[in-house]
Design a protein around this motif. Structure first.
Motif, short mmCIF file in Angstrom:
data_model
loop_
_atom_site.label_atom_id
_atom_site.label_comp_id
_atom_site.label_asym_id
_atom_site.label_seq_id
_atom_site.Cartn_x
_atom_site.Cartn_y
_atom_site.Cartn_z
N ASP A 6 -4.15 -1.04 -12.82
CA ASP A 6 -3.24 -0.52 -13.83
C ASP A 6 -2.84 0.89 -13.39
O ASP A 6 -3.63 1.82 -13.50
N PRO A 7 -1.62 1.06 -12.85
CA PRO A 7 -1.19 2.39 -12.40
C PRO A 7 -1.24 3.45 -13.51
O PRO A 7 -1.47 4.62 -13.23
N HIS A 8 -1.08 3.03 -14.75
CA HIS A 8 -1.14 3.98 -15.86
C HIS A 8 -2.56 4.50 -16.06
O HIS A 8 -2.75 5.68 -16.36
N SER A 11 -3.20 6.92 -13.28
CA SER A 11 -2.50 8.17 -13.57
C SER A 11 -3.21 8.98 -14.63
O SER A 11 -3.23 10.21 -14.57
N SER A 18 2.83 8.39 -14.65
CA SER A 18 2.63 7.17 -13.89
C SER A 18 3.89 6.80 -13.11
O SER A 18 5.00 6.93 -13.62
N SER A 21 6.42 0.58 -12.00
CA SER A 21 5.86 -0.59 -11.32
C SER A 21 6.64 -0.92 -10.06
O SER A 21 6.06 -1.29 -9.04
N PHE A 24 5.65 1.53 -7.34
CA PHE A 24 4.29 1.26 -6.87
C PHE A 24 4.26 0.01 -5.99
O PHE A 24 3.64 -0.01 -4.93
N ILE A 54 -4.76 2.19 -2.43
CA ILE A 54 -4.19 2.45 -3.76
C ILE A 54 -4.35 3.92 -4.13
O ILE A 54 -3.42 4.56 -4.61
N MET A 58 -1.55 6.87 -4.78
CA MET A 58 -1.57 7.74 -5.96
C MET A 58 -1.61 9.22 -5.57
O MET A 58 -0.97 10.05 -6.20
N TRP A 61 1.79 10.18 -4.65
CA TRP A 61 2.61 10.26 -5.86
C TRP A 61 2.39 11.58 -6.58
O TRP A 61 3.32 12.24 -7.01
#
Length: 94
Positions: A6-8, A11, A18, A21, A24, A54, A58, A61
């Motif tokens: 879950d990228p959220h 984040s 975030s 999608s 990502f 992953i 992040m 990002w």
């Protein structure tokens, strides 16, 4: 694809906004990994990427968002300084 993320949630751990999608999934595809939507959560993604990759995505990002924030801050400070210069001197510098 054995792993879902879950990228959220990632984040929230990093205290940043975030990535979308699409962004990502694009980063995962450019790194050579597969990804798709997950039925677990509307925000979750399934991927075969290891957690190290992953977290690398992040980290990149967070650096990108920080650079955008600095650029915004620089533009905002410059525009205020320019406004005060015009206010004090009555003319523009440019």
């Amino acid at each position: 694809m054995p792993l879902f993320i879950d990228p959220h949630a990632l984040s929230a751990t990093l205290k940043c906004v975030s990535p979308s999608s699409l962004l990502f999934c694009s980063a995962l595809a450019n790194a050579g990994y597969r990804s798709s939507c997950s039925h677990v959560s509307p925000l979750a993604l399934k991927t075969d990427a290891p957690m190290g990759v992953i977290w690398d995505i992040m980290r990149c990002w967070v650096g990108f968002v920080y650079l955008l924030f600095l650029k915004y801050l620089r533009m905002h400070i410059f525009s205020q300084a320019h406004f005060f210069y015009i206010l004090v001197h009555g003319k523009s510098t440019g």
